[in-house]
Design a protein around this motif. Sequence first.
Motif, short mmCIF file in Angstrom:
data_model
loop_
_atom_site.label_atom_id
_atom_site.label_comp_id
_atom_site.label_asym_id
_atom_site.label_seq_id
_atom_site.Cartn_x
_atom_site.Cartn_y
_atom_site.Cartn_z
N UNK A 35 0.80 -1.22 0.00
CA UNK A 35 0.00 0.00 0.00
C UNK A 35 0.84 1.27 0.00
N UNK A 36 1.94 1.27 0.75
CA UNK A 36 2.81 2.45 0.81
C UNK A 36 3.27 2.84 -0.60
N UNK A 37 3.74 1.85 -1.36
CA UNK A 37 4.23 2.13 -2.71
C UNK A 37 3.11 2.63 -3.62
N UNK A 38 1.95 2.00 -3.56
CA UNK A 38 0.83 2.44 -4.39
C UNK A 38 0.48 3.89 -4.12
N UNK A 39 0.37 4.24 -2.85
CA UNK A 39 -0.01 5.61 -2.51
C UNK A 39 1.11 6.60 -2.85
N UNK A 40 2.36 6.20 -2.65
CA UNK A 40 3.48 7.09 -2.99
C UNK A 40 3.49 7.39 -4.48
N UNK A 41 3.38 6.35 -5.31
CA UNK A 41 3.41 6.56 -6.76
C UNK A 41 2.22 7.40 -7.21
N UNK A 42 1.06 7.19 -6.64
CA UNK A 42 -0.09 7.99 -7.04
C UNK A 42 0.09 9.44 -6.64
#
Length: 250
Positions: A35-42
């Motif tokens: 989730x951290x990566x998904x939110x960071x990239x978005x």
Amino acid sequence: MTDSRPTATRPSGMDDLVIAVVMFDGAEEQDVVGPYEMFWWMSLFGKLPPAQPITESDFLATFTSREGSWPNLFTVAPTAGVYRMSSGMRFTADFSYDDAPAANMIVAPGGHGSLNFPELRTNGTIDYIKEVGSAPECRYIMSVCSGAFLLGAAGLLDGRYCTVNHTTYERFEKQLPTAKLVKDASLSFVQEGNLFTSNGPCSGLATALRVIEVQCGTGYKDNLRSLLSYITPPVKGALVENGTIRRITV
């Protein structure tokens, strides 16, 4: 409660979210990082137009525009120290529960440590999840895998539809009888309003994509899916509205 329908256009993107990703000894690495990566990239690529191919020049210009953390996304734990995760990696928390910025979204991970309820009560983890998740300003509540047990211990699943790792259905029903467990191992996630719960560790990726779709719009979600080469077949989830369960994909 946040509208569960994906928006056609970007209302505010990620900028009005402040996301706390909980950590503790024995938390599952993938449940935190996914989730951290998904939110960071978005947060980075959400400035580009939705539902349009991202060119190489757009990618390079955007990707190199920021390095390191996004201040609206952080990890938080009993202390701002180093934690041994479920599979043995060591992660360092950005903040302790006492000094973390005010958050309006909470992510609870699973892992073998998520079932150590005496420790999680003593070290303040359950209280912190309850504090953020029950606040009037909370936009989204999310768990990955057995992190749903933590949401339940914090009183956030009473009377609400949810799911959990499919290998723990029996234990979950015994421990949290007031939650409305959706038992379908083919589903990656279940969404009821602002509550997003998920199946196994990798289901956190699809669940985070669904949060992004609700928050930012389908076009932005599709951009991110393409950008990160998330090329699996559409992942199945369930959307619960007024007690009716409808299958959806991301």
